[in-house]
Design an enzyme around this catalytic site. Structure first.
Site, PDB file in Angstrom:
ATOM      1  N   ASP A  34     -10.243   5.499  27.093  1.00  0.00           N
ATOM      2  CA  ASP A  34      -8.872   5.708  27.571  1.00  0.00           C
ATOM      3  C   ASP A  34      -7.833   5.534  26.464  1.00  0.00           C
ATOM      4  OD1 ASP A  34      -8.978   3.010  27.153  1.00  0.00           O
ATOM      5  OD2 ASP A  34      -8.292   2.428  29.158  1.00  0.00           O
ATOM      6  N   GLN A  94      15.754   3.636  14.039  1.00  0.00           N
ATOM      7  CA  GLN A  94      16.379   3.110  15.253  1.00  0.00           C
ATOM      8  C   GLN A  94      16.837   1.669  14.992  1.00  0.00           C
ATOM      9  OE1 GLN A  94      14.631   4.214  19.081  1.00  0.00           O
ATOM     10  NE2 GLN A  94      13.048   5.354  17.977  1.00  0.00           N
ATOM     11  N   ASP A 166      22.515  12.297   1.863  1.00  0.00           N
ATOM     12  CA  ASP A 166      23.499  11.730   2.797  1.00  0.00           C
ATOM     13  C   ASP A 166      24.037  10.446   2.199  1.00  0.00           C
ATOM     14  OD1 ASP A 166      21.661   9.580   3.446  1.00  0.00           O
ATOM     15  OD2 ASP A 166      20.641  10.969   4.797  1.00  0.00           O
ATOM     16  N   LYS A 189      26.354  15.511   5.733  1.00  0.00           N
ATOM     17  CA  LYS A 189      25.621  16.320   6.706  1.00  0.00           C
ATOM     18  C   LYS A 189      25.984  15.916   8.124  1.00  0.00           C
ATOM     19  CE  LYS A 189      21.368  13.529   6.918  1.00  0.00           C
ATOM     20  NZ  LYS A 189      19.915  13.501   6.645  1.00  0.00           N
ATOM     21  N   ARG A 191      24.311  15.668  11.941  1.00  0.00           N
ATOM     22  CA  ARG A 191      23.058  15.701  12.692  1.00  0.00           C
ATOM     23  C   ARG A 191      23.266  16.451  13.988  1.00  0.00           C
ATOM     24  NH1 ARG A 191      18.155  13.997  12.671  1.00  0.00           N
ATOM     25  NH2 ARG A 191      18.424  12.925  10.671  1.00  0.00           N
ATOM     26  N   ASP A 215      15.274  10.851  -1.679  1.00  0.00           N
ATOM     27  CA  ASP A 215      15.387  10.384  -0.300  1.00  0.00           C
ATOM     28  C   ASP A 215      14.325   9.324  -0.068  1.00  0.00           C
ATOM     29  OD1 ASP A 215      16.387  10.204   2.251  1.00  0.00           O
ATOM     30  OD2 ASP A 215      16.173  12.324   2.714  1.00  0.00           O
ATOM     31  N   THR A 223      16.013  18.384   6.136  1.00  0.00           N
ATOM     32  CA  THR A 223      17.103  17.889   5.290  1.00  0.00           C
ATOM     33  C   THR A 223      16.987  18.443   3.871  1.00  0.00           C
ATOM     34  OG1 THR A 223      17.424  15.856   6.561  1.00  0.00           O
ATOM     35  CG2 THR A 223      18.100  15.812   4.259  1.00  0.00           C
TER      36      THR A 223
END
Length: 315
Positions: A34, A94, A166, A189, A191, A215, A223
């Site tokens: 599973d 995040q 950026d 930039k 988003r 980057d 990007t």
């Protein structure tokens, strides 16, 4: 000392172990039908310094759960000290709320790592420096700039410009620029969505210059593709180099990075690039740098001195 590895990047873990002159520790990882992960340590870790090498790269959730399970196993096996070596820290984007009903998932991951017994985190080029503040345990972040610069240097033409795609990568761009006494160009930039961005304007003069775009990661390549088009439209030479720490290189990246103006793309092996066919891709090993940091941990040495020595400009 024991170096353990999940399945996210065993080659990197093995390289780090070789640099440290130790064998990779025994850790069997299987999955139930599973999808549940099953972890078993096959050698004792009691009172030992354990270093778990596991980038939380795609599939992020699977690799994160593996890391948590390995850490929990070592804690229950009475390890002396547990360090999570997370070369690429998933969920790093995040790091703040962009609405009233959304999580700060990077903070949640930090709490999970602490809950299973991780006592120290070592990462490379975190997406946002404030992520360190989500932890109540020591966090050390290494910079891949010196390692990548050494690989890029032979291909840099005279009068090149270093481009930050950026505002968030300006510090990184400045580190490259200091090595070659080059100007820093910043792209603004917008988003459009979680997967689409658009460059609005170029800050700085790139006319007649070749460009090095830097980057912290390349995911879909959007990007980079947008940046190349914006630079050429602003008068830059169609001779672009790209250097990024984490080469996620997700679906669609190959097409976007096949732009004829991109001559070479340099990434480190923080994320496995096995099976990812991207033109002109060169992978630089970060293992010696991570191994040097681990050696300093064991000897109570200074990471600041290590990074300072690597950052010294070279002719």
């Amino acid at each position: 000392m024991v170096v353990l590895s999940g399945t996210a990047n065993r080659d990197l873990a093995a390289s780090i172990a070789r640099e440290l002159d130790v064998k990779l520790g025994g850790c069997e990882i299987q999955r139930f039908p599973d999808g549940e992960v099953s972890v078993e340590l096959t050698e004792p870790v009691r009172r030992k310094d354990v270093f778990i090498v596991q980038p939380t790269s795609p599939p992020v959730d699977e690799h994160l759960i593996e890391l948590l399970a390995i850490a929990d196993a070592t804690r229950r096996a009475a390890a002396g000290h547990i360090t999570a070596v997370i070369p690429y820290f998933g969920y790093g984007r995040q790091d703040k709320r962009r609405g009233h009903r959304v999580p700060i998932t990077a903070s949640m991951v930090a709490e999970l790592l602490e809950a299973v017994g991780v006592e120290h985190v070592l990462s490379v080029d975190l997406h946002a420096p404030q992520i360190e503040g989500f932890f109540r345990i020591p966090v050390d972040t290494l910079s891949a700039v010196p390692v990548l610069y050494e690989a890029v240097r032979p291909y840099l033409p005279d009068h090149a410009a270093v481009v930050s795609p950026d505002a968030g990568r300006v510090t990184m761009a400045a580190q490259y620029a200091a090595q070659i006494n080059a100007p820093v160009i910043v792209l603004h930039k917008r988003r459009e969505s979680a997967t689409e961005t658009g460059v609005t304007h170029v800050v700085g003069d790139v006319r007649g210059r070749s460009c090095l775009i830097v980057d912290d990661m390349i995911s879909t390549g959007g990007t980079i593709a947008e940046s190349v088009e914006a630079l050429i439209d602003a008068g830059a030479n169609p001779d672009v180099l790209v250097a990024a720490t984490h080469g996620l290189l997700l679906e669609g990246a190959q097409e976007k990075l096949s732009h004829k103006a991109i001559h070479r793309i340099f990434v480190t092996d923080t994320v496995s690039t096995a099976g990812k066919e991207v033109p002109n891709l060169e992978v630089v090993s970060i293992a010696p740098l991570i191994a040097a940091a681990v050696s300093r941990f064991l000897a109570d040495g200074s990471l600041t001195e290590l990074q300072a020595a690597l950052r010294k400009p070279r002719s």
